[in-house]
Scaffold this motif. Structure first.
Motif, PDB file in Angstrom:
ATOM      1  N   ALA A 139       8.692  28.459  42.962  1.00 50.77           N
ATOM      2  CA  ALA A 139       9.530  28.121  41.789  1.00 50.77           C
ATOM      3  C   ALA A 139       9.631  26.499  41.969  1.00 50.77           C
TER       4      ALA A 139
ATOM      5  N   TYR B 292      13.424  29.014  37.742  1.00 46.24           N
ATOM      6  CA  TYR B 292      13.651  30.524  38.692  1.00 46.24           C
ATOM      7  C   TYR B 292      13.674  31.787  37.554  1.00 46.24           C
TER       8      TYR B 292
ATOM      9  N   GLN C 101      11.362  34.810  37.213  1.00 50.26           N
ATOM     10  CA  GLN C 101      11.701  36.246  37.614  1.00 50.26           C
ATOM     11  C   GLN C 101      11.567  37.129  36.501  1.00 50.26           C
TER      12      GLN C 101
END
Lengths: 143, 143
Positions: B34, B54, B58
């Motif tokens: 990330a 992030y 995800q």
DNA sequence: CTGCATGCAAAATGTTTGCACTCTA
DNA sequence: TAGAGTGCAAACATTTTGCATGCAG
């Protein structure tokens, strides 16, 4: 990897806390994190610093006397393992029950595909997890 | 893990930063963390918050449109992967070059030993790393 | 006596969360 | 316009490191 001599590191000094960590590791059945061990010791009245636990565990891992495993959440888990030879783990996500499994088949497979792609200095990690009979029955309170 | 519906999550809204992350992911050949992506974007003049990176990563992982891998040091790595089907990775520790490999053999092996030990809800992870031809020649400046 | 081992506190990492603000649909 | 998405700062969790002190060899 800069000149790492896997396994056989130096003997390490024999101290109370070192022994305590090894003992705690022996007491546990499954994998335990450094923090777990630290809590275990503390619960058992043993006073050992968290830092020391980390260092001891690391030392043991270098020696090759414990197995290392990285949990799904990134925590490092350790376990005194029976067989010295290379092997993998079958871990229950519910209770942590661990079975050591060996497989020349997988080893060879890894070597094979790696070689086929021109890779050298192969290293591989294989982890299989699931729900053991007990936990499956209990209704998968799986992590 | 509480009621997670693997893969098919909802569509996700189409935003500049989301697109930027996907683009950066597409530009890269190997796996990127990330933080890497964040740096890449920033270097490219794109202003996207680390938090967003992030979250985007995800989300993509939930969708199943990117592959996840945990580095040796615990970092989470992502990569836009070609094949949708299940596969494993052969990663060069030197340059990050990644090859996707498939193996019904390993899958079956995992299922097999798991079943043999009474485990259900099997999940497995297999990662093979090494030094690719280029890096091996360069004198293993391996991590 | 030498210097590795210990342990505390502080630092470093990587990632997540609270919350007010923004912008897509 | 409703509510998902964004981003900053702060919170978190795990692991590492600096350094003064302690103990094994």
């Amino acid at each position: 990897m800069t000149t790492v001599s896997a396994h056989g590191a130096r003997p390490a000094r024999d101290t109370r806390q070192r022994r305590a960590v090894e003992a705690a590791l022996g007491r546990a059945d499954g994998f335990r994190s450094a923090q777990d061990i630290h809590a275990d010791l503390r619960a058992a009245g043993q006073r050992v610093g968290l830092t020391t636990v980390y260092r001891a565990l690391q030392a043991l891992a270098d020696t090759g006397s414990v197995d290392t495993l990285r949990a799904d959440d990134g925590e490092n888990l350790y376990r005194r393992c029976g067989s010295v030879s290379h092997h993998h783990h079958l871990v229950c996500r519910g209770c942590g029950l661990t079975v050591e499994v060996e497989s020349t088949a997988v080893e060879r497979w890894a070597e094979g595909i790696a070689a086929r792609h021109g890779f050298t200095e192969i290293r591989h990690s294989v982890e299989v997890s699931g729900s053991c009979t007990g936990c499956a029955r209990a209704g998968s309170g799986i992590r």
